[in-house]
Design a protein around this motif. Structure first.
Motif, PDB file in Angstrom:
ATOM      1  N   CYS A 246     -56.391  83.006  -7.690  1.00  0.00           N
ATOM      2  CA  CYS A 246     -56.291  84.228  -8.551  1.00  0.00           C
ATOM      3  C   CYS A 246     -57.731  85.156  -8.489  1.00  0.00           C
ATOM      4  O   CYS A 246     -58.585  84.533  -8.358  1.00  0.00           O
ATOM      5  CB  CYS A 246     -56.076  84.141 -10.052  1.00  0.00           C
ATOM      6  SG  CYS A 246     -54.349  83.246 -10.108  1.00  0.00           S
TER       7      CYS A 246
ATOM      8  N   ILE B 133     -53.471  87.533 -11.914  1.00  0.00           N
ATOM      9  CA  ILE B 133     -52.532  86.413 -11.551  1.00  0.00           C
ATOM     10  C   ILE B 133     -51.726  87.073 -10.584  1.00  0.00           C
ATOM     11  O   ILE B 133     -51.479  86.376  -9.316  1.00  0.00           O
ATOM     12  CB  ILE B 133     -51.761  85.935 -12.762  1.00  0.00           C
ATOM     13  CG1 ILE B 133     -52.601  85.143 -13.585  1.00  0.00           C
ATOM     14  CG2 ILE B 133     -50.683  84.734 -12.307  1.00  0.00           C
ATOM     15  CD1 ILE B 133     -52.170  84.638 -15.002  1.00  0.00           C
TER      16      ILE B 133
ATOM     17  N   LEU C 201     -53.736  86.139 -22.650  1.00  0.00           N
ATOM     18  CA  LEU C 201     -53.069  86.434 -21.437  1.00  0.00           C
ATOM     19  C   LEU C 201     -52.248  87.760 -21.898  1.00  0.00           C
ATOM     20  O   LEU C 201     -51.943  88.076 -22.738  1.00  0.00           O
ATOM     21  CB  LEU C 201     -51.653  85.345 -21.452  1.00  0.00           C
ATOM     22  CG  LEU C 201     -50.611  85.599 -20.497  1.00  0.00           C
ATOM     23  CD1 LEU C 201     -51.034  85.428 -18.988  1.00  0.00           C
ATOM     24  CD2 LEU C 201     -49.611  84.890 -20.926  1.00  0.00           C
TER      25      LEU C 201
ATOM     26  N   MET D  58     -41.818  84.266 -14.278  1.00  0.00           N
ATOM     27  CA  MET D  58     -43.162  83.864 -13.979  1.00  0.00           C
ATOM     28  C   MET D  58     -43.318  82.777 -14.973  1.00  0.00           C
ATOM     29  O   MET D  58     -43.097  83.070 -16.232  1.00  0.00           O
ATOM     30  CB  MET D  58     -44.522  84.670 -13.968  1.00  0.00           C
ATOM     31  CG  MET D  58     -45.418  83.940 -13.734  1.00  0.00           C
ATOM     32  SD  MET D  58     -47.006  84.975 -13.476  1.00  0.00           S
ATOM     33  CE  MET D  58     -46.870  85.322 -11.759  1.00  0.00           C
TER      34      MET D  58
ATOM     35  N   SER E 216     -46.443  80.307 -16.474  1.00  0.00           N
ATOM     36  CA  SER E 216     -47.781  80.207 -16.445  1.00  0.00           C
ATOM     37  C   SER E 216     -48.231  79.160 -17.362  1.00  0.00           C
ATOM     38  O   SER E 216     -48.190  79.008 -18.415  1.00  0.00           O
ATOM     39  CB  SER E 216     -48.551  81.395 -16.856  1.00  0.00           C
ATOM     40  OG  SER E 216     -50.009  81.502 -16.785  1.00  0.00           O
TER      41      SER E 216
ATOM     42  N   ARG F 211     -50.681  76.393 -19.198  1.00  0.00           N
ATOM     43  CA  ARG F 211     -51.881  76.418 -19.999  1.00  0.00           C
ATOM     44  C   ARG F 211     -52.180  75.023 -20.493  1.00  0.00           C
ATOM     45  O   ARG F 211     -53.485  75.088 -21.013  1.00  0.00           O
ATOM     46  CB  ARG F 211     -51.499  77.169 -21.565  1.00  0.00           C
ATOM     47  CG  ARG F 211     -51.093  78.659 -21.079  1.00  0.00           C
ATOM     48  CD  ARG F 211     -52.103  79.419 -20.239  1.00  0.00           C
ATOM     49  NE  ARG F 211     -53.582  79.396 -20.384  1.00  0.00           N
ATOM     50  CZ  ARG F 211     -54.713  79.094 -19.491  1.00  0.00           C
ATOM     51  NH1 ARG F 211     -54.279  79.538 -18.249  1.00  0.00           N
ATOM     52  NH2 ARG F 211     -55.746  79.008 -19.943  1.00  0.00           N
TER      53      ARG F 211
ATOM     54  N   ASP G 181     -52.232  77.463 -13.319  1.00  0.00           N
ATOM     55  CA  ASP G 181     -51.245  77.421 -12.125  1.00  0.00           C
ATOM     56  C   ASP G 181     -50.109  77.950 -12.718  1.00  0.00           C
ATOM     57  O   ASP G 181     -49.840  78.136 -14.082  1.00  0.00           O
ATOM     58  CB  ASP G 181     -51.188  76.128 -11.437  1.00  0.00           C
ATOM     59  CG  ASP G 181     -52.114  75.328 -10.882  1.00  0.00           C
ATOM     60  OD1 ASP G 181     -52.985  76.218 -10.425  1.00  0.00           O
ATOM     61  OD2 ASP G 181     -51.869  74.074 -10.739  1.00  0.00           O
ATOM     62  N   ASN G 182     -49.523  78.894 -11.721  1.00  0.00           N
ATOM     63  CA  ASN G 182     -48.314  79.664 -12.048  1.00  0.00           C
ATOM     64  C   ASN G 182     -47.094  79.620 -11.018  1.00  0.00           C
ATOM     65  O   ASN G 182     -47.461  79.244  -9.813  1.00  0.00           O
ATOM     66  CB  ASN G 182     -48.580  81.201 -12.138  1.00  0.00           C
ATOM     67  CG  ASN G 182     -49.967  81.600 -12.939  1.00  0.00           C
ATOM     68  OD1 ASN G 182     -49.545  81.759 -14.257  1.00  0.00           O
ATOM     69  ND2 ASN G 182     -51.013  81.246 -12.553  1.00  0.00           N
TER      70      ASN G 182
END
Length: 195
Positions: A9, A24, A108, A140, A142, A144, A163-164
């Motif tokens: 990112c 992202i 976020l 998506m 995401s 945490r 990570d996503n």
């Protein structure tokens, strides 16, 4: 399913120059801050100050770390967001100042261009299993926290903090974590104006 690792990112300055944000994903790819249809990012907020204004954009804010932030809108409304608060949607062209609650936060941000795209954000917790399917638009995920696994048709993927994963229409996955308090955000994005 496409994986976007935290290390991939890009970090860029806020639109108003008051800090930095980690982008992202955005659509169309490479779109400027004035031209995106949707954008997902994380920001580190270290001081009180105004939010950047994004004309024609709807945004949802979620507190990821820290003690929270109070949003003071130009019309007098105030809202306090903490780690336990539900993701909070508001127009990104509505004047607002952020006032930190006892220290910096990370948040976020999900933003979509009004009349073109819409979004919905949900905070999910482990350990799972959590079954998700994409019927239209995009989804998506995401992460945490560390320890998430995504089981899909193409096999298993692991997600660590930051990570996503982006899922396309027709894809289905099962999420699981090795921690009871693991956290992941599910972000739905779809084209079209509000009814």
């Amino acid at each position: 399913m496409r994986i976007i690792r935290a290390s991939d990112c890009r970090v860029m300055p806020w639109k108003n120059g008051g800090g930095t944000t980690t982008e992202i994903a955005a659509h169309p790819p490479g779109a400027s801050l004035d031209a995106f249809d949707w954008r997902i990012s994380m920001a580190h907020v270290g001081a009180d100050g105004p939010f950047s204004s994004f004309p024609g954009i709807d945004r949802t804010l979620s507190v990821l770390t820290g003690n929270g932030i109070a949003l003071a809108f130009g019309d007098g409304e105030t809202v306090r967001l903490e780690r336990s608060s539900a993701p909070y949607p508001f127009p990104a062209d509505r004047p607002v100042e952020g006032q930190l609650v006892n220290g910096p936060i990370d948040d976020l941000n999900v933003m979509t261009r009004r009349g073109r795209w819409q979004h919905r954000v949900e905070r999910l917790t482990g350990p799972g299993p959590i079954e998700l399917a994409v019927h239209g638009g995009l989804l998506m995920l995401s992460a945490r926290s560390d320890g998430w696994t995504i089981a899909a048709n193409e096999g298993l993927e692991s997600l660590g903090t930051g990570d996503n994963a982006i899922l396309e229409p027709g894809e289905a996955v099962t999420l699981a974590s090795d921690h009871d308090d693991a956290e992941i955000f599910a972000i739905e994005l779809w084209e079209g104006a509000a009814p």
